[in-house]
Scaffold this motif. Structure first.
Motif, PDB file in Angstrom:
ATOM      1  N   CYS A 178      -5.763   8.743   2.210  1.00  0.00           N
ATOM      2  CA  CYS A 178      -5.793   7.698   3.298  1.00  0.00           C
ATOM      3  C   CYS A 178      -4.662   6.983   3.331  1.00  0.00           C
ATOM      4  O   CYS A 178      -4.099   6.349   2.510  1.00  0.00           O
ATOM      5  CB  CYS A 178      -6.961   6.685   2.787  1.00  0.00           C
ATOM      6  N   ASP A 179      -4.000   7.011   4.778  1.00  0.00           N
ATOM      7  CA  ASP A 179      -2.741   5.984   4.913  1.00  0.00           C
ATOM      8  C   ASP A 179      -3.065   4.924   5.479  1.00  0.00           C
ATOM      9  O   ASP A 179      -2.107   4.128   5.600  1.00  0.00           O
ATOM     10  CB  ASP A 179      -2.262   7.007   6.154  1.00  0.00           C
ATOM     11  N   LYS A 214       0.678   9.636  -5.501  1.00  0.00           N
ATOM     12  CA  LYS A 214       1.208  10.908  -5.257  1.00  0.00           C
ATOM     13  C   LYS A 214       1.783  11.384  -6.374  1.00  0.00           C
ATOM     14  O   LYS A 214       1.871  12.584  -7.012  1.00  0.00           O
ATOM     15  CB  LYS A 214       2.064  10.801  -3.926  1.00  0.00           C
ATOM     16  N   ILE A 236      -7.116   6.886  -2.260  1.00  0.00           N
ATOM     17  CA  ILE A 236      -5.584   6.552  -1.960  1.00  0.00           C
ATOM     18  C   ILE A 236      -5.000   8.003  -1.374  1.00  0.00           C
ATOM     19  O   ILE A 236      -4.232   7.781  -0.429  1.00  0.00           O
ATOM     20  CB  ILE A 236      -4.981   5.919  -2.899  1.00  0.00           C
ATOM     21  N   ASN A 237      -4.955   8.907  -2.044  1.00  0.00           N
ATOM     22  CA  ASN A 237      -4.058   9.945  -1.856  1.00  0.00           C
ATOM     23  C   ASN A 237      -4.729  10.578  -0.329  1.00  0.00           C
ATOM     24  O   ASN A 237      -3.742  11.183   0.187  1.00  0.00           O
ATOM     25  CB  ASN A 237      -4.561  11.353  -2.877  1.00  0.00           C
ATOM     26  N   LYS A 287       0.320   4.040  -2.711  1.00  0.00           N
ATOM     27  CA  LYS A 287       0.199   5.566  -2.421  1.00  0.00           C
ATOM     28  C   LYS A 287       1.472   6.534  -2.869  1.00  0.00           C
ATOM     29  O   LYS A 287       1.206   7.428  -3.598  1.00  0.00           O
ATOM     30  CB  LYS A 287       0.369   5.717  -0.967  1.00  0.00           C
ATOM     31  N   ARG A 288       2.776   5.969  -2.888  1.00  0.00           N
ATOM     32  CA  ARG A 288       3.727   6.617  -3.471  1.00  0.00           C
ATOM     33  C   ARG A 288       3.669   6.892  -4.795  1.00  0.00           C
ATOM     34  O   ARG A 288       3.949   7.873  -5.383  1.00  0.00           O
ATOM     35  CB  ARG A 288       5.214   5.765  -3.265  1.00  0.00           C
ATOM     36  N   TYR A 343       0.801  -1.213   0.021  1.00  0.00           N
ATOM     37  CA  TYR A 343       0.122   0.102   0.107  1.00  0.00           C
ATOM     38  C   TYR A 343       0.739   1.300  -0.085  1.00  0.00           C
ATOM     39  O   TYR A 343       0.500   2.286  -0.636  1.00  0.00           O
ATOM     40  CB  TYR A 343      -0.862   0.078   1.188  1.00  0.00           C
ATOM     41  N   LYS A 344       1.932   1.319   0.548  1.00  0.00           N
ATOM     42  CA  LYS A 344       3.002   2.246   0.663  1.00  0.00           C
ATOM     43  C   LYS A 344       3.495   2.679  -0.728  1.00  0.00           C
ATOM     44  O   LYS A 344       3.307   3.860  -1.044  1.00  0.00           O
ATOM     45  CB  LYS A 344       4.024   2.152   1.848  1.00  0.00           C
TER      46      LYS A 344
END
Length: 234
Positions: free
Chosen positions: A81-82, A38, A78-79, A34-35, A30-31
């Protein structure tokens, strides 16, 4: 398509990055996702405003139900939510290799809308995932067209996973997300993700599916009306 063409070298890099990390933990995948998002958001000259993140439950094992405006909707969430989540995706929306690789990174579940037996089986799997602490995103409208900030019919079939798992529901109001990909322009664009007050099992256990889906829709509509009125007075 224009985004991919203008960022082909980045897309190729991310494709092999996703392939390399396909066996990582859910958190790490997920990290990475998200990267990627972004970077894509920045290249699209888009800004995502996030509101009321405090409404996201502190414990995992919930379903986010969101309105649907366009291809940027999931990326906007996704942007914002962490916390890792997966999604239930129409298989016809994932036939592009780069997109399929990305959805696999998020551990998404694929459904074919005409195969009802398979849908039941997949929803059972989703319910079990939720019971085990996994979070999911579902678009009850099922599809988008040129609806912009106007809601379409919310389908109650997706609520099977909610009743089976007895999980919290987090309604999400997306506003102006259609502008990122549905408007033929490279100008800067801003959109919004609003997390609304969660609906817990003790609030909906006595509601029928059509009543619950209308409750979710009404809360999202209230937020859209509020935002429309706010923008009209500017």
């Amino acid at each position: 398509l224009l985004t991919i063409i203008l960022n082909l070298h980045i897309c190729v890099y991310f494709y092999f990055l996703m392939k390399k990390n396909k066996n990582e933990s859910t958190q790490n995948k997920y990290k990475i996702a998200k990267r990627i998002i972004k970077k894509i958001t920045k290249r699209n000259r888009a800004t995502v405003k996030v509101c009321n993140e405090e409404n996201i439950p502190s414990e995992n094992g919930y379903v986010m139900l969101s309105n649907h405006q366009g291809r940027f909707d999931g990326l906007a969430i996704i942007n914002s939510c962490d916390i890792p989540f997966s999604a239930v995706v129409d298989v016809t929306r994932s036939n592009f290799p780069l997109e399929k690789r990305f959805l696999d990174l998020l551990e998404c579940k694929y459904i074919k809308k005409t195969n009802y037996r398979e849908i039941i089986s997949i929803f059972n799997d989703v319910s079990n995932d939720i019971k085990n602490g996994k979070n999911y995103l579902i678009f009850p409208e099922g599809y988008y067209k040129d609806n912009k900030n106007t809601l379409q019919t919310f389908h109650s079939g997706c609520l099977n996973v909610v009743y089976q798992s007895k999980c919290p529901i987090v309604p999400i109001c997306l506003y102006d997300t259609y502008k990122v990909y549905n408007v033929n322009s490279l100008k800067k664009v801003s959109c919004e993700v609003h997390y609304l007050k969660p609906i817990y099992y003790d609030e909906y256990c006595n509601l029928r599916k059509h009543e619950l889906i209308e409750l979710v829709k009404s809360r999202i509509q209230e937020k859209i009306d509020e935002l429309n009125n706010k923008n009209a007075t500017k």
